[in-house]
Design an enzyme around this catalytic site. Sequence first.
Site, PDB file in Angstrom:
ATOM      1  CG  ASP A 169      -2.161   0.815   1.090  1.00 29.14           C
ATOM      2  OD1 ASP A 169      -2.533   1.140  -0.062  1.00 29.14           O
ATOM      3  OD2 ASP A 169      -2.782   1.137   2.113  1.00 29.14           O
ATOM      4  CG  HIS A 264      -5.050   3.065  -4.168  1.00 31.94           C
ATOM      5  ND1 HIS A 264      -3.715   3.328  -3.979  1.00 31.94           N
ATOM      6  CD2 HIS A 264      -5.496   2.501  -3.003  1.00 31.94           C
ATOM      7  CE1 HIS A 264      -3.374   2.969  -2.744  1.00 31.94           C
ATOM      8  NE2 HIS A 264      -4.429   2.454  -2.133  1.00 31.94           N
ATOM      9  CG  HIS A 267      -6.880  -2.256  -5.026  1.00 28.31           C
ATOM     10  ND1 HIS A 267      -8.118  -1.750  -4.644  1.00 28.31           N
ATOM     11  CD2 HIS A 267      -6.612  -3.265  -4.169  1.00 28.31           C
ATOM     12  CE1 HIS A 267      -8.547  -2.425  -3.594  1.00 28.31           C
ATOM     13  NE2 HIS A 267      -7.662  -3.340  -3.284  1.00 28.31           N
ATOM     14  CG  HIS A 281      -5.908  -2.138   0.149  1.00 27.06           C
ATOM     15  ND1 HIS A 281      -6.815  -1.601  -0.741  1.00 27.06           N
ATOM     16  CD2 HIS A 281      -4.995  -1.151   0.409  1.00 27.06           C
ATOM     17  CE1 HIS A 281      -6.476  -0.343  -0.997  1.00 27.06           C
ATOM     18  NE2 HIS A 281      -5.374  -0.047  -0.316  1.00 27.06           N
TER      19      HIS A 281
HETATM   20 ZN   LIG Z   1      -4.528   1.889  -0.128  1.00 26.54          ZN
END
Ligand SMILES: [Zn+2]
Length: 377
Positions: A169, A264, A267, A281
């Site tokens: 992340d 992101h 993602h 995540h």
């Molecule tokens: Zn994140």
Amino acid sequence: MRKAFICPSKYVQGENELLNLGYFVSTYGKKALLIAHKDDIARVKNQLDKTSKEYGVVFIESNFGGECSRVEVARLREVSAEYNCDCIIGLGGGKAIDTSKCVAQGGPLIIVPTIAATDAPTSHSAVLYTEEGAFDDYAYFKQNPHVVLIDTTIIAKAPTRFLVSGMGDALSTYFEARATSNSYSNVNAGLPCGFRENLCGPAKATKAALELAKLCYKTLLEDGLHAKYACDNNQVTPALENIIEANILLSGLGFESGGLAGAHAIHDGMTILEGTHKYYHGEKVAFGTIVQLVLENAPKEELEEVLRFCFSVGLPICLSDVGIDSYTEEELRQVAKKACIPEESIHSMPFPITEEQVLAAILTADSIGKAFKKKME
Ligand SMILES: [Zn+2]
């Protein structure tokens, strides 16, 4: 140009820091609503008992149901009112933390992450889900958490996969902030509470946010691998401390005030494929970062550096690493489509984005990652 930067009022991390939780509660009053999963409470029961005794405060346990839903938030607000709680504590992983933000609504809030898997603890936003666990909406509050309290001893004892996922992340933070700055896109720090649209005018990133994002990336490269080894042995070392700071503080401030972009959004696109659901995540964001670098044709040395880092700590670098073992081009087209919906952060990239470009970047990133792995064998 209007710029904005936001952050928690206090960030504190250290060994056995949880023993000071009672002190922070006592600055607001005597009673705190404790929002935490029962397993997480069990993990830290001794420390909670000790600190409540030492500072003369009471933790009201709330049987947190595990999902950050409107129903659960409403129930917890009632519990808080019933016991006249002076502040809210969110202790545990992402769900407990987000729920506590929704219950506090910008009021006195202490966040106590027990894992360093994401950069959510410092931010003024939360993600709401339905009771069945499907995405509902984003929520923004008038204030970031008042205190973010991190006990490094507890983080060191959590499974290493959480820490590594947090590094994934954090890995995206610099590259997304850089893209956002290059495109002069708006950052979350400028959002007023409760609304997704920016009613009081958009705000761009500060130099401070971009520098923090840069420091986040530098720290990962310097300390990531040794922090992983420390966590494998459940030990707190300077490298582990630096990575906890990178995963939570630097990445948290970096994303919220520096901006999100391609990684992101990619993602988010990948979450439509069932195979990715058992991956965290940050693991998916790591691969999303590689896709973003391909999408923007980043310098070869930079891409190599990111691949080397991911490979060394065990972060995904190709599709099969995030559970996408077999796929049709149509499935990946749907991923690209979801990544490109108008409200996605991918439009903060400094050039116009099309689904075709994103699909091409995913397929190419997958091949680059696979080739890199072969080379390392
Ligand atoms: Zn994140």
